[in-house]
Design an enzyme around this catalytic site. Structure first.
Site, PDB file in Angstrom:
ATOM      1  N   ASP A   1       1.025  -1.504  -0.184  1.00  0.00           N
ATOM      2  CA  ASP A   1       0.269  -0.157  -0.069  1.00  0.00           C
ATOM      3  C   ASP A   1       0.861   1.305   0.362  1.00  0.00           C
ATOM      4  O   ASP A   1       1.586   0.905   0.032  1.00  0.00           O
ATOM      5  CB  ASP A   1      -0.847  -0.073   0.834  1.00  0.00           C
ATOM      6  CG  ASP A   1      -0.264  -0.279   2.393  1.00  0.00           C
ATOM      7  OD1 ASP A   1       0.755  -0.169   2.417  1.00  0.00           O
ATOM      8  OD2 ASP A   1      -1.251  -1.480   3.788  1.00  0.00           O
TER       9      ASP A   1
ATOM     10  N   GLU B   1     -10.283  -1.496   5.346  1.00  0.00           N
ATOM     11  CA  GLU B   1     -10.611  -1.269   6.642  1.00  0.00           C
ATOM     12  C   GLU B   1     -12.022  -2.165   6.522  1.00  0.00           C
ATOM     13  O   GLU B   1     -12.247  -3.137   5.966  1.00  0.00           O
ATOM     14  CB  GLU B   1     -10.848  -0.237   7.760  1.00  0.00           C
ATOM     15  CG  GLU B   1      -9.518   1.133   7.031  1.00  0.00           C
ATOM     16  CD  GLU B   1      -8.081   1.132   8.047  1.00  0.00           C
ATOM     17  OE1 GLU B   1      -8.613  -0.614   9.775  1.00  0.00           O
ATOM     18  OE2 GLU B   1      -8.004   2.115   8.586  1.00  0.00           O
TER      19      GLU B   1
HETATM   20  C1  F6R Z   1       1.216  -1.502   6.083  1.00  0.00           C
HETATM   21  C2  F6R Z   1      -0.443  -1.645   6.380  1.00  0.00           C
HETATM   22  C3  F6R Z   1      -1.486  -2.741   7.367  1.00  0.00           C
HETATM   23  C4  F6R Z   1      -0.534  -2.505   8.396  1.00  0.00           C
HETATM   24  C5  F6R Z   1      -0.750  -2.600  10.169  1.00  0.00           C
HETATM   25  C6  F6R Z   1       0.237  -2.984  11.443  1.00  0.00           C
HETATM   26  O1  F6R Z   1       1.679  -1.553   5.116  1.00  0.00           O
HETATM   27  O2  F6R Z   1      -0.325  -2.503   5.576  1.00  0.00           O
HETATM   28  O3  F6R Z   1      -1.580  -3.250   7.495  1.00  0.00           O
HETATM   29  O4  F6R Z   1       0.519  -4.131   8.652  1.00  0.00           O
HETATM   30  O5  F6R Z   1      -1.247  -1.702  10.054  1.00  0.00           O
HETATM   31  O6  F6R Z   1       1.287  -1.731  11.333  1.00  0.00           O
HETATM   32  P1  F6R Z   1       2.415  -2.074  12.397  1.00  0.00           P
HETATM   33  O7  F6R Z   1       3.389  -3.186  12.511  1.00  0.00           O
HETATM   34  O8  F6R Z   1       2.850  -0.926  12.289  1.00  0.00           O
HETATM   35  O9  F6R Z   1       1.629  -2.433  14.058  1.00  0.00           O
END
Ligand code: F6R
Length: 260
Positions: free
Chosen positions: A67, A145
């Site tokens: 993303d 989401e």
């Molecule tokens: C980021 C993404 C999100 C993260 C998720 C967890 O490229 O696609 O789905 O993997 O928000 O974020 P962290 O690892 O920072 O807890």
């Protein structure tokens, strides 16, 4: 689904790295899908260390970002393309070439056309062999989401309030500085990757991990769609696994496949 529960994020990242290495032993030019956020940092460190030892390289591979923020400036430190460049690109990292790192272009005004093109780019490259994923505490993967389509393609979408608050830590702890929109691979796109490797660390991911593995498939918890994927590895630390009902069963199955 194989679910590995390791004591710490470090051990879990090392176990996840072994899954990447075993694919690259069989397919040295495999195409990786790469995520950002805090979760994959340990895994990427393992890949860099193996590259430094001469045991692993992405020099002949392509990588597709999961993303990208829309409207973030090209040189912004938190632009996902820049994060991935720092983590993976170059001979001091994993050998990945900058031109072989693909990411949705969040800088242009017609992001919808960019999103559609991104799906075509993935398809034209032959598809993603292994997609690395994190998970949001609300169950999102990529930025799919809750409440979105379970079969979506790469698309432009607003970030939820929960995700903006979670990501504010990357933007000086100011939620207002977090971009409000992003381009994300859709759940349908993610599900086409041949292998999914999802990592989750910390207690605030425990509910999402429990839903992912044991909840009903539902847009309420988007990651539950991965229950329908034929080859998924979920690697967690103990805290993220703390709400699983069947952890013993997963441990046994993991040990049978990978050794204790
Ligand atoms: C980021 C993404 C999100 C993260 C998720 C967890 O490229 O696609 O789905 O993997 O928000 O974020 P962290 O690892 O920072 O807890």
């Amino acid at each position: 689904m194989y679910l590995g529960i390791l004591d710490t994020p470090e051990l879990a990242s090392a176990a996840a790295a072994q899954i990447v290495f075993s694919l690259f032993k069989k397919e040295p030019n495999a195409i990786l899908g790469v995520t950002t956020g805090s979760t994959p940092e340990g895994l990427y460190a393992e890949l860099r260390a193996a590259h430094a030892r001469g045991e692993f390289t992405l020099a002949n591979s392509q990588a597709f970002a999961l993303d990208e923020y829309v409207g973030i400036s090209a040189d912004h430190y938190e632009r996902y393309r820049n994060v991935l460049r720092r983590e993976l690109v170059g001979s001091r990292n994993t050998g990945l070439k900058n031109e072989n790192l693909h990411s949705p272009n969040g800088l242009v005004s017609n992001s919808a056309a960019v999103a559609a093109q991104y799906d075509r780019d993935i398809r034209d490259a032959g598809g993603i062999d292994l997609q690395i994923l994190g998970i949001g505490s609300n169950g999102h993967i990529g930025f799919n989401e809750p409440g979105g389509s379970l079969v979506s393609r790469t698309h432009v979408t607003p970030l939820s309030r929960q995700t903006i608050l979670a990501n504010a830590r990357f933007f000086g702890h100011y939620p207002r500085n977090v971009p409000k929109t992003c381009i994300t691979q859709g759940l349908g796109t993610i599900m086409e990757a041949r292998i999914l490797l999802l990592l989750a660390f910390g207690e605030n991911k425990a509910e999402a991990v429990a839903q992912l593995a044991e909840g009903p498939i539902s847009a309420r918890w988007p990651a539950t769609i991965t229950q329908m994927h034929p080859e998924v590895y979920v690697v967690t630390d103990a805290a993220a696994a703390s709400k699983l009902e069947l952890s013993e069963l997963y441990q046994e199955r993991w040990a049978l496949k990978f050794g204790a």
